[in-house]
Write a protein that holds these residues in place. Structure first.
Motif, mmCIF file in Angstrom:
data_model
loop_
_atom_site.group_PDB
_atom_site.id
_atom_site.type_symbol
_atom_site.label_atom_id
_atom_site.label_comp_id
_atom_site.label_asym_id
_atom_site.label_seq_id
_atom_site.Cartn_x
_atom_site.Cartn_y
_atom_site.Cartn_z
ATOM 1 N N LYS B 15 0.708 -1.285 0.011
ATOM 2 C CA LYS B 15 0.074 -0.084 0.028
ATOM 3 C C LYS B 15 0.726 1.138 -0.079
ATOM 4 N N SER B 38 -13.068 -6.189 -10.306
ATOM 5 C CA SER B 38 -12.783 -6.485 -8.875
ATOM 6 C C SER B 38 -13.408 -7.976 -8.678
ATOM 7 N N GLN B 83 -3.881 1.967 -3.047
ATOM 8 C CA GLN B 83 -4.775 1.517 -1.733
ATOM 9 C C GLN B 83 -5.325 0.054 -1.941
ATOM 10 N N GLN B 84 -5.681 -0.545 -0.960
ATOM 11 C CA GLN B 84 -5.878 -2.029 -0.751
ATOM 12 C C GLN B 84 -7.374 -2.151 -1.951
ATOM 13 N N GLU B 85 -7.968 -1.265 -1.893
ATOM 14 C CA GLU B 85 -9.199 -1.185 -2.786
ATOM 15 C C GLU B 85 -8.799 -1.170 -4.479
ATOM 16 N N ASP B 86 -7.801 -1.004 -4.682
ATOM 17 C CA ASP B 86 -7.100 -1.177 -6.105
ATOM 18 C C ASP B 86 -6.946 -2.466 -6.454
#
Lengths: 116, 115
Positions: B15, B38, B83-86
């Motif tokens: 991250k 995703s 970021q982790q949501e990437d």
């Protein structure tokens, strides 16, 4: 806001029978629809498409039906073969303000398993 | 090979680091698209190139995301301060032209994992 929905996460069919995959859309601007097939760890592969001026398009074992009033399309595979086992994505595009290009909105996919 | 080539095929990073993803489209294809998938989701449009220009960047999630295309060929997608949501599979597609009846040919994607 899911504009293209595939409500069945998975479908299991016997070899030789018909597979019917369904797709619903909410955006009335969509006027071109496609189906893609995807194997694990590979990119999607184009299968068949249909324009909104038609209600049916056929290519070999694959037929796509479009019901504009219901905002619904389906992919029929006849006869189904074990090699058809994959994830199937429905996709749609809109003619945006007279500028037509291939930006696609995809559904979540349906996992098809064809048993020998 | 004759298909769309993406590299790396897998990328694991911490991250906050920057990452660059590369796409080599099919030779002669003028239109190029980036999508991401995703977990458990369909493909989500990110950006469209016609030649070296990007007429539609509407899908880029934030200003941490940028993309360029040079020589009407290779494209790179850059994510800054990840970021982790990437975390997702990033897919590139090319087509002969921008007409909607010209099918998009996809690469096998880059699987990006942010720790």
């Amino acid at each position: 806001d899911q504009q293209v929905k595939q409500n069945s996460p998975s479908l299991s069919v016997q070899e030789g029978r018909i597979s019917i995959l369904n797709c619903d859309y909410t955006n009335s601007m969509f006027d071109y629809f496609l189906w893609y097939k995807k194997y694990p760890a590979e990119g999607p592969t184009f299968l068949i498409s249909i324009s909104s001026i038609k209600d049916k398009n056929e290519d070999g074992r694959f037929t796509v039906f479009l019901n504009k009033s219901a905002k619904h399309l389906s992919l029929h595979i006849v006869p189904s073969q074990p090699g058809d086992s994959a994830v199937y994505f429905c996709a749609a595009s809109a003619n945006a303000g007279g500028t037509s290009y291939g930006k696609l909105t995809f559904g979540q996919g349906t996992i098809l398993t064809v048993h020998p | 090979g004759a298909g769309v080539s993406q590299s790396p095929s897998n990328k694991v990073t911490e991250k906050g680091k920057d990452v660059e993803l590369r796409c080599d489209p099919i030779s002669g294809h003028t239109a190029l698209y980036w999508y991401r998938q995703s977990l458990g989701q369909g493909l989500e449009f990110l950006i469209y190139f016609q030649g070296n220009s990007a007429p539609d960047k509407s899908g880029l999630p934030s200003d941490r995301f940028s993309a360029e295309r040079t020589g009407g060929s290779v494209s790179t997608l850059t994510i800054q301060r990840t970021q982790q949501e990437d975390s997702a599979v990033y897919l590139c597609a090319s087509s002969l032209g921008a007409l909607r009846n010209q099918p998009q040919h996809f690469g096998d994607g880059t699987r990006l994992s942010i720790l």
